[in-house]
Design a protein around this motif. Structure first.
Motif, PDB file in Angstrom:
ATOM      1  N   GLN A 235      44.928   3.884 -63.593  1.00  0.00           N
ATOM      2  CA  GLN A 235      43.784   4.601 -63.005  1.00  0.00           C
ATOM      3  C   GLN A 235      42.921   3.690 -62.128  1.00  0.00           C
ATOM      4  OE1 GLN A 235      43.701   7.830 -62.881  1.00  0.00           O
ATOM      5  NE2 GLN A 235      45.565   7.838 -64.109  1.00  0.00           N
TER       6      GLN A 235
ATOM      7  N   THR B 205      42.447   4.311 -58.337  1.00  0.00           N
ATOM      8  CA  THR B 205      41.433   5.228 -57.797  1.00  0.00           C
ATOM      9  C   THR B 205      40.784   4.647 -56.541  1.00  0.00           C
ATOM     10  OG1 THR B 205      40.974   5.962 -60.013  1.00  0.00           O
ATOM     11  CG2 THR B 205      39.261   6.377 -58.409  1.00  0.00           C
TER      12      THR B 205
ATOM     13  N   LYS C  27      40.105   6.332 -52.938  1.00  0.00           N
ATOM     14  CA  LYS C  27      38.729   6.480 -52.425  1.00  0.00           C
ATOM     15  C   LYS C  27      38.618   5.833 -51.054  1.00  0.00           C
ATOM     16  CE  LYS C  27      35.635   6.898 -56.340  1.00  0.00           C
ATOM     17  NZ  LYS C  27      35.026   6.123 -57.387  1.00  0.00           N
TER      18      LYS C  27
ATOM     19  N   GLN D 169      40.256  13.668 -50.710  1.00  0.00           N
ATOM     20  CA  GLN D 169      39.350  14.591 -51.432  1.00  0.00           C
ATOM     21  C   GLN D 169      39.839  14.854 -52.858  1.00  0.00           C
ATOM     22  OE1 GLN D 169      39.158  18.190 -49.142  1.00  0.00           O
ATOM     23  NE2 GLN D 169      38.909  17.083 -47.234  1.00  0.00           N
ATOM     24  N   ASN D 170      39.207  15.765 -53.545  1.00  0.00           N
ATOM     25  CA  ASN D 170      39.600  16.216 -54.892  1.00  0.00           C
ATOM     26  C   ASN D 170      39.731  15.075 -55.886  1.00  0.00           C
ATOM     27  OD1 ASN D 170      41.983  18.142 -53.193  1.00  0.00           O
ATOM     28  ND2 ASN D 170      40.121  18.992 -54.054  1.00  0.00           N
ATOM     29  N   GLU D 171      38.632  14.377 -56.108  1.00  0.00           N
ATOM     30  CA  GLU D 171      38.709  13.230 -57.030  1.00  0.00           C
ATOM     31  C   GLU D 171      39.217  13.641 -58.407  1.00  0.00           C
ATOM     32  OE1 GLU D 171      35.768  10.263 -57.363  1.00  0.00           O
ATOM     33  OE2 GLU D 171      35.226  10.357 -55.247  1.00  0.00           O
ATOM     34  N   GLU D 172      38.978  14.927 -58.777  1.00  0.00           N
ATOM     35  CA  GLU D 172      39.416  15.360 -60.123  1.00  0.00           C
ATOM     36  C   GLU D 172      40.944  15.346 -60.228  1.00  0.00           C
ATOM     37  OE1 GLU D 172      37.898  17.103 -57.879  1.00  0.00           O
ATOM     38  OE2 GLU D 172      38.877  19.022 -57.573  1.00  0.00           O
ATOM     39  N   ASN D 173      41.630  15.352 -59.081  1.00  0.00           N
ATOM     40  CA  ASN D 173      43.105  15.321 -59.125  1.00  0.00           C
ATOM     41  C   ASN D 173      43.691  13.916 -58.971  1.00  0.00           C
ATOM     42  OD1 ASN D 173      42.761  18.317 -57.394  1.00  0.00           O
ATOM     43  ND2 ASN D 173      43.758  18.194 -59.382  1.00  0.00           N
ATOM     44  N   TYR D 174      42.820  12.923 -58.800  1.00  0.00           N
ATOM     45  CA  TYR D 174      43.332  11.555 -58.661  1.00  0.00           C
ATOM     46  C   TYR D 174      44.256  11.155 -59.811  1.00  0.00           C
ATOM     47  CZ  TYR D 174      40.127  10.093 -54.823  1.00  0.00           C
ATOM     48  OH  TYR D 174      39.459   9.933 -53.634  1.00  0.00           O
TER      49      TYR D 174
ATOM     50  N   GLU E  50      46.231  12.741 -61.769  1.00  0.00           N
ATOM     51  CA  GLU E  50      47.582  13.316 -61.734  1.00  0.00           C
ATOM     52  C   GLU E  50      48.420  12.673 -60.617  1.00  0.00           C
ATOM     53  OE1 GLU E  50      49.826  17.609 -61.793  1.00  0.00           O
ATOM     54  OE2 GLU E  50      47.636  17.603 -61.793  1.00  0.00           O
TER      55      GLU E  50
ATOM     56  N   SER F  13      45.369  18.937 -54.755  1.00  0.00           N
ATOM     57  CA  SER F  13      45.802  20.027 -55.647  1.00  0.00           C
ATOM     58  C   SER F  13      46.920  20.852 -54.998  1.00  0.00           C
ATOM     59  CB  SER F  13      44.615  20.910 -55.994  1.00  0.00           C
ATOM     60  OG  SER F  13      43.956  21.275 -54.805  1.00  0.00           O
TER      61      SER F  13
END
Ligand SMILES: Nc1ncnc2c1ncn2[C@@H]1O[C@H](COP(=O)(O)OP(=O)(O)OP(=O)(O)O)[C@@H](O)[C@H]1O
Ligand SMILES: [Mg+2]
Length: 462
Positions: A317, A320, A324, A329-334, A336, A364
């Motif tokens: 992780q 990240t 960045k 975009q879509n940091e919540e999907n990083y 995965e 996503s």
């Protein structure tokens, strides 16, 4: 050297070099451990460490760079003394093999009686910068989150004095990048540093010639015709000075279509090169990067701590930061995305381009189409790795890829029931290539295939 050290210590502390400090200097220059010095001196190891640390501090202040146990030899080797303290004079009290000193051959000054130390100002000598050839190395680029890996490598080279270190990992994991950053951090500990890549398929004779030419500082070389003679000269260079050799892209020496670590016939003699550097005594270090290990290096790493295998895995992780920096975009999907590409910095950078080109930067959407699109560049990289596999490795990896869950060893044995022994070799080989992982689950081994390779296979290998 003792006279010089005595002068330095006297000037800084008003006291002469103690007999323990003399023993420390001579012991460290002979590669003795603090424990050995303590035994010989009949005192405790902490006592030696304390005296040594005070000594290193005084010497460091004098020469203007950090000097310690691990770099004393190379720092002294690089000290260029002026006429008042000539280098031959500097080493006259040291009877140790393999110490080389710099400077020409004017006569040393007469030793002064009752030594009130002669002045030892910084201007009287300078430290020769290490001789460095990084023409083949990559540029120093942005490099995130590899501090602990860099520290482990530094410790192996400087403290454990490893003679040979293999950095292994699949393409794009950052082997060249970490080696380049490592060189930057440890370059003052060596007399000479040379980086060569084998990507242009260099035969051993050519590699040796380039290395010896650089390390011996000779433009004209009359090397013996036989390989043993050439290797002996290289070894002399590695003993004379503290050298760091970096060989990149060592996987180019190996054959496609065979189990891991089989040399192409014309490069078979590299096996002797690795064995020699790993086995014989010298003060230098060979660091090399490869997708897969030479088998003799695997053997040597099991025999002694002086040969080390360092597997470079994904950033996890911590990758990240790369996403960045690339403005995805879509940091919540990083998480995965990082899992899918196993934290491989190159794969993530290539995926980032694709996601921007095809999906307007929306992770996503990209990951919703399975198997995910790998794009031409990544497909080409995976193709190169796939082509290296033997037929049975390809079959095993296809079987593993067809299972979404980890596969039990018994399942694999059932599938390859005609060739169980071959299967074991195949599993070892795939693991050494970093393409499968194993785990002990309820007392049985289970195997998983690398998710990116799985994706490539499920996409029909194109
Ligand atoms: N920790 C990191 N942070 C950011 N970028 C990185 C990091 N590690 C590597 N990279 C970048 O990833 C790319 C691949 O790295 P590198 O070339 O070192 O991989 P490699 O393992 O040597 O691959 P190969 O085996 O194909 O030579 C490069 O662009 C490099 O700058
Ligand atoms: Mg590389």
């Amino acid at each position: 050297m003792l006279t010089w050290a005595d002068q330095v210590v006297f000037e800084k502390t008003g006291k002469h070099l103690s007999s323990l400090q003399e023993a420390i200097l001579m012991g460290v220059l002979s590669s003795q451990k603090y424990g050995d010095i303590a035994n010989q001196y009949n005192c405790t190891e902490p006592h030696v460490r304390k005296a040594a640390s005070e000594l290193w501090q005084v010497i460091s202040e004098e020469v203007g760079e950090v000097v310690n146990k691990s770099n004393l030899r190379s720092t002294f080797g690089r000290i260029q003394l002026n006429n008042s303290i000539h280098s031959a004079y500097f080493w006259k009290d040291v009877k140790i093999e393999n110490i080389s000193y710099c400077g020409n051959s004017t006569k040393p000054p007469k030793a002064k009686q009752n030594a009130p130390p002669t002045a030892t100002k910084n201007q009287q000598y300078s430290i020769i910068k290490p001789q460095i050839d990084l023409r083949d190395a990559p540029e120093l680029a942005t490099f995130d989150n590899r501090t602990s890996e860099l520290n482990t490598l530094k410790q192996s080279i400087l403290e454990k004095q490893s003679r040979m270190i293999a950095i292994l990992g699949i393409s794009g994991m950052g082997k060249s990048a970490i080696a380049r950053h490592l060189v930057e951090q440890i370059k003052t500990e060596f007399d000479c540093i040379i980086w060569r890549s084998l990507r242009s398929f260099s035969c051993l004779e050519t590699t040796l010639k380039e290395l010896i030419q650089f390390l011996s500082n000779h433009t004209e070389l009359n090397l013996p015709d036989d390989l043993d003679g050439q290797l002996a000269i290289l070894l002399e260079c590695l003993r004379d000075r503290r050298c760091l050799i970096i060989l990149d892209d060592v996987q180019c020496l190996f054959k496609d279509g065979q189990l891991v670590g089989n040399y192409q016939p014309e490069y078979q003699n590299y096996s002797k090169f690795f064995k020699l550097i790993g086995k014989l005594t010298h003060n230098s270090c060979l660091l090399f990067n490869s997708w897969e290990p030479p088998l003799e290096v695997v053997t040597l790493s099991g025999e002694s701590g002086l040969t080390q295998i360092f597997s470079l895995t994904g950033l996890g992780q911590k990758a990240t930061q790369i996403l960045k920096n690339q403005g995805l975009q879509n940091e919540e999907n990083y998480p995965e995305l990082i899992n899918l590409f196993r934290g491989n910095p190159l794969y993530l950078k290539l995926a980032n381009h694709l996601i921007k080109q095809l999906f307007g930067g929306k992770i996503s959407q990209y990951i919703s189409y399975k198997p995910v699109c790998l794009g031409d560049e990544l497909t080409q990289i995976l193709q190169q790795q796939y082509q290296r596999l033997s037929e049975l490795e390809k079959e095993a990896i296809a079987f593993l890829s067809s299972h979404p869950q980890p596969v039990l060893l018994s399942q694999l044995l059932g599938q390859f029931s005609d060739t169980p022994n071959q299967l074991f070799k195949v599993l070892l080989s795939l693991e050494r290539r970093g393409l499968i992982e194993k785990q002990n689950l309820d007392n049985e081994m289970v195997f998983t295939v690398d998710s990116v390779m799985q994706n490539y296979i499920l996409s029909g290998c194109d």
